[in-house]
Motif scaffolding. Structure first.
Motif, PDB file in Angstrom:
ATOM      1  N   LYS A 506       0.886   0.739  19.047  1.00  0.00           N
ATOM      2  CA  LYS A 506       0.905   0.270  17.778  1.00  0.00           C
ATOM      3  C   LYS A 506       1.580  -0.849  17.484  1.00  0.00           C
ATOM      4  CE  LYS A 506      -0.599   2.865  14.000  1.00  0.00           C
ATOM      5  NZ  LYS A 506      -1.899   3.330  14.148  1.00  0.00           N
ATOM      6  N   VAL A 507       0.903  -1.936  17.053  1.00  0.00           N
ATOM      7  CA  VAL A 507       1.547  -3.328  17.107  1.00  0.00           C
ATOM      8  C   VAL A 507       1.744  -3.899  15.940  1.00  0.00           C
ATOM      9  CG1 VAL A 507       0.964  -5.831  17.780  1.00  0.00           C
ATOM     10  CG2 VAL A 507      -0.105  -3.605  19.231  1.00  0.00           C
ATOM     11  N   MET A 508       2.820  -4.451  15.366  1.00  0.00           N
ATOM     12  CA  MET A 508       3.447  -5.115  14.608  1.00  0.00           C
ATOM     13  C   MET A 508       3.579  -6.459  14.727  1.00  0.00           C
ATOM     14  SD  MET A 508       6.556  -4.378  12.051  1.00  0.00           S
ATOM     15  CE  MET A 508       7.863  -4.657  13.166  1.00  0.00           C
ATOM     16  N   MET A 509       2.913  -7.559  13.695  1.00  0.00           N
ATOM     17  CA  MET A 509       3.062  -8.930  13.809  1.00  0.00           C
ATOM     18  C   MET A 509       3.640  -9.181  12.795  1.00  0.00           C
ATOM     19  SD  MET A 509       2.097 -11.715  15.563  1.00  0.00           S
ATOM     20  CE  MET A 509       2.314 -13.629  15.146  1.00  0.00           C
ATOM     21  N   VAL A 510       4.854 -10.241  13.233  1.00  0.00           N
ATOM     22  CA  VAL A 510       5.577 -10.680  12.177  1.00  0.00           C
ATOM     23  C   VAL A 510       5.217 -12.407  12.344  1.00  0.00           C
ATOM     24  CG1 VAL A 510       7.848 -11.122  11.411  1.00  0.00           C
ATOM     25  CG2 VAL A 510       7.201  -9.187  12.763  1.00  0.00           C
ATOM     26  N   GLY A 511       4.955 -12.998  11.060  1.00  0.00           N
ATOM     27  CA  GLY A 511       4.813 -14.485  11.251  1.00  0.00           C
ATOM     28  C   GLY A 511       4.952 -14.926   9.610  1.00  0.00           C
ATOM     29  N   ASP A 512       4.422 -16.192   9.500  1.00  0.00           N
ATOM     30  CA  ASP A 512       4.708 -17.061   8.621  1.00  0.00           C
ATOM     31  C   ASP A 512       3.671 -16.796   7.267  1.00  0.00           C
ATOM     32  OD1 ASP A 512       3.035 -18.456   9.022  1.00  0.00           O
ATOM     33  OD2 ASP A 512       4.511 -20.459   9.635  1.00  0.00           O
ATOM     34  N   GLY A 513       2.592 -16.118   7.683  1.00  0.00           N
ATOM     35  CA  GLY A 513       1.503 -16.010   6.661  1.00  0.00           C
ATOM     36  C   GLY A 513       0.681 -17.076   6.504  1.00  0.00           C
ATOM     37  N   ILE A 514       0.950 -18.074   7.065  1.00  0.00           N
ATOM     38  CA  ILE A 514       0.027 -19.340   6.993  1.00  0.00           C
ATOM     39  C   ILE A 514      -0.752 -19.279   8.153  1.00  0.00           C
ATOM     40  CG2 ILE A 514       0.184 -21.851   6.301  1.00  0.00           C
ATOM     41  CD1 ILE A 514       2.979 -21.392   5.070  1.00  0.00           C
ATOM     42  N   ASN A 515      -0.180 -20.033   9.179  1.00  0.00           N
ATOM     43  CA  ASN A 515      -1.156 -20.256  10.349  1.00  0.00           C
ATOM     44  C   ASN A 515      -1.479 -18.919  11.406  1.00  0.00           C
ATOM     45  OD1 ASN A 515       1.497 -20.257  10.932  1.00  0.00           O
ATOM     46  ND2 ASN A 515       1.289 -21.981  13.088  1.00  0.00           N
ATOM     47  N   ASP A 516      -0.255 -17.927  10.751  1.00  0.00           N
ATOM     48  CA  ASP A 516      -0.418 -16.684  11.617  1.00  0.00           C
ATOM     49  C   ASP A 516      -1.458 -15.702  10.963  1.00  0.00           C
ATOM     50  OD1 ASP A 516       1.289 -17.467  13.748  1.00  0.00           O
ATOM     51  OD2 ASP A 516       2.744 -17.227  12.254  1.00  0.00           O
ATOM     52  N   ALA A 517      -2.145 -16.131   9.911  1.00  0.00           N
ATOM     53  CA  ALA A 517      -2.901 -15.148   8.943  1.00  0.00           C
ATOM     54  C   ALA A 517      -3.979 -14.311   9.802  1.00  0.00           C
ATOM     55  CB  ALA A 517      -3.536 -15.955   7.838  1.00  0.00           C
TER      56      ALA A 517
END
Length: 631
Positions: A506-517
């Motif tokens: 069960k994967v959670m991705m944490v990013g900056d919401g721009i290039n990681d969209a």
């Protein structure tokens, strides 16, 4: 008629309660006729709103709890059980009253957000200062905010400076100093100072309005558990009516049949899950973690693998230029001017850092002076400036354009990487002329967040980054992550997440919401560092951290796990209550009035259990061994 019942619901409950009290006293004094009359009138007073709701449900082809109560009360009146009929109707209204009050408290977090919304704005139009309703402010208006005032719109400060409380946006009440050219958000409060700003987003387009909209939508979204329980109730309720009829024909005991109707009401089962999700989502919003619905909470609570982006997520997202190396005779100021102008096309943290460095040295930059400017996803930028072709970016971009490295360039590149810098190559007319080195600090709050995730059961913590191997390794080693993968393209991140999901993670991705969209959208749970609420972060991610603090991630994860646990507890309480009531009826211990009382108590119990979620606060330990190691 419905409006009348809604307006006078409390009065009808009070009348019913008073009449029952009179009837009980009359019965003690031996006036049985008066007792029966007062109980009948009490039943009539209280049954109206119940029948009205039952009828409304029937017109929509739905069997409701109110229908079961109506049938049971009519049956009780028919067999002259006036006492139980009166007590059942009163308890039902009283339970509804208590439910409404307690449910309102669980929704208090969203209400407190709404209350923060500014109502008016001071605007300068045609040289005159005027006070307008906030809905009348238009983009481009010149707005004034004085000490103690609320910022009515999103905007850019034209003049002045102030210490601003952005708790309504970020969930944290620390004051932030802002001056000319800084961005401010609707709902923020000026603690001290004075500013004039240009409105950039107004009305429903402001960050604050979007936050309220997101939370309201999230509280309405149904999880798979809620959908199942609602579907179950649609079949369960009519089945109870049929079973009550079967009980009557088998036993010829009408009192037992109508008691069966009352005690089998699925009230706690229906309300137990929604009230938990509402309380959990509200708590998250109050603390700066916008969780988009019950389904997200379920997935969030089950996460066992967390994947982090590096820049702007594990690091502060405010990198600085640490070194500029030039391999030809170009002076540093002219070199920085050339690079910064081409980098104007980039939205990436690193490109903007170079532009910021140039501006800090009063070097003029203008995007319009660059021809054929292009941002190359995950690699860098290119463009023609002053007749020369520039390619600026990472090693992969240089290799894609067959640009060669000499020994001096390679050595400098490796040294900068080992020092923890991100080395950006600058090539002019297919020849490398310099390297710009950039470093970003690790967020101080990452350590506590990682420890919390581990404490709450996350088994794997991994970093995926487009940055170089040495810089990635240094960050991973300091944070004690389980692994890292460097020099990745956005597609590579997607492939890694896909592989993890295929392994049953069960994967959670944490990013900056721009290039990681793309990666945020593909993960089971996408977490965006909101940066004050960027549009793409709002739209793509399942959870938005409005304060861009990792502590908010830890709190969001904690509140999701607790909400999911409370939801399961409430479901168990509801099923156990129904089972105990059925057993009590079969063995003759539970009757109509006592069954109704226990039913209402079970509803209140699941609500009160959910209300515990409102009081959970973000806990940040003062000391961590990892923080000491970092310092």
């Amino acid at each position: 008629m419905s409006k009348w019942f809604n307006r006078h619901l409390n009065q009808l409950m009070y009348i019913s309660g008073a009449l029952i009290s009179i009837g009980i006293v009359a019965g003690i004094l031996g006036y049985s006729e008066i007792t029966n009359i007062t109980f009948i009138v009490a039943t009539i007073a209280a049954i109206g709103p119940i029948i009205n709701k039952a009828w409304m449900a029937l017109t929509m082809k739905s069997f409701s709890i109110e229908l079961l109560i109506t049938i049971a009360v009519i049956g009780a009146m028919f067999i002259q059980e006036y006492t139980e009929a009166a007590i059942v109707t009163f308890l039902f209204l009283f339970g509804a009253y208590l439910e409404k009050r307690t449910l309102n408290k669980t929704r208090s977090s969203i209400q407190s957000l709404v209350d923060m919304a500014p109502a008016t704005a001071i605007v300068i139009r045609d040289g005159e200062e005027m006070e307008l309703d906030v809905d009348e402010v238009e983009a481009g208006d010149h707005v004034i905010v004085r000490p103690g005032g609320k910022v009515p719109v999103d905007g850019i400060i034209l003049s002045g400076q102030a210490h601003i409380n952005e708790a309504a946006i970020t969930g944290e009440s620390n004051l932030r100093f802002k001056a000319e050219d800084a961005e401010v958000f609707s709902g923020s409060v000026l603690d001290s100072g004075y500013i004039e700003l240009t409105a950039t987003k107004v009305g429903e387009d402001t960050t604050f309005s979007k936050i309220i909209e997101l939370v309201e939508e999230a509280q309405e979204k149904k999880s798979s558990t809620e959908k199942f329980l609602n579907t179950f109730a649609q079949y369960y309720t009519p089945a109870i009516v049929v079973l009550a009829i079967v009980v009557y024909f088998l036993t010829r005991n009408l009192h037992l049949a109508i008691t069966f109707l009352v005690i089998a009401c699925p009230g706690a089962l229906i309300i137990g899950a929604p009230v938990a999700y509402v309380a959990g989502i509200g708590n998250g919003a109050k603390n700066g973690a916008l969780i988009k619905g019950g389904e997200v909470i379920d997935n969030f609570a089950k996460v066992d693998t967390v994947i982090f982006d590096k820049t702007g997520t594990l690091t502060e997202g405010s990198p600085t230029v640490t070194d500029i190396t030039i391999f030809d005779d170009t002076d540093e100021e002219n070199f920085l001017r050339q690079v910064a102008n081409v980098e104007m096309v980039s939205e990436h943290h690193l490109g903007q850092t170079i532009v910021k460095e140039a501006k800090s040295k009063s070097i003029a930059v203008d995007k319009s002076t660059v021809e054929d400017a292009e941002a190359i996803k995950g690699k860098g930028v290119s463009g023609i400036f002053e007749g020369a072709e520039y390619i600026i970016g990472n090693k992969k971009l240089m290799e894609d354009h067959n640009i060669e490295f000499d020994a001096e360039t390679e050595e400098k590149y490796i040294d900068q990487q080992k020092a923890g810098n991100t080395a950006i190559f600058v090539a002019r007319d297919n020849r490398i002329i310099g390297i710009v080195s950039i470093m970003d600090k690790i967020r101080q709050d990452v350590f506590t967040a990682i420890q919390t995730l581990r404490d709450k059961g996350v088994g794997s913590l991994v970093m995926l980054t487009g940055d170089n191997y040495h810089s990635a390794k240094k960050v991973s080693d300091i944070l004690g992550l389980d692994g890292f993968h460097a020099e990745l393209m956005p597609d590579d991140k997607m492939k890694y997440i896909e592989d993890e999901k295929e392994r049953g993670r069960k994967v959670m991705m944490v990013g900056d919401g721009i290039n990681d969209a793309p990666a945020l959208a593909f993960a089971d749970v996408g977490i965006a560092m909101g940066h004050g609420g960027t549009d793409i972060a709002m739209e793509t991610a399942d959870v938005v951290l409005m304060g861009s603090r990792m502590e908010q991630l830890a709190h969001g994860f904690t509140i999701s796990k607790m909400t999911y646990r409370v939801m399961l507890q409430n479901t168990a309480i509801a099923l156990l209550t129904v089972a105990l009531l059925l057993g009590g009826v079969l063995y003759g211990y539970i009757h109509l009035a006592s069954g109704m009382l226990i039913h209402e108590v079970s509803i209140l119990l699941v609500i009160l259990n959910a209300m515990r979620l409102r009081k959970i606060k973000e806990h940040v330990p003062k000391e961590r061994k990892l923080q000491e190691r970092y310092s």
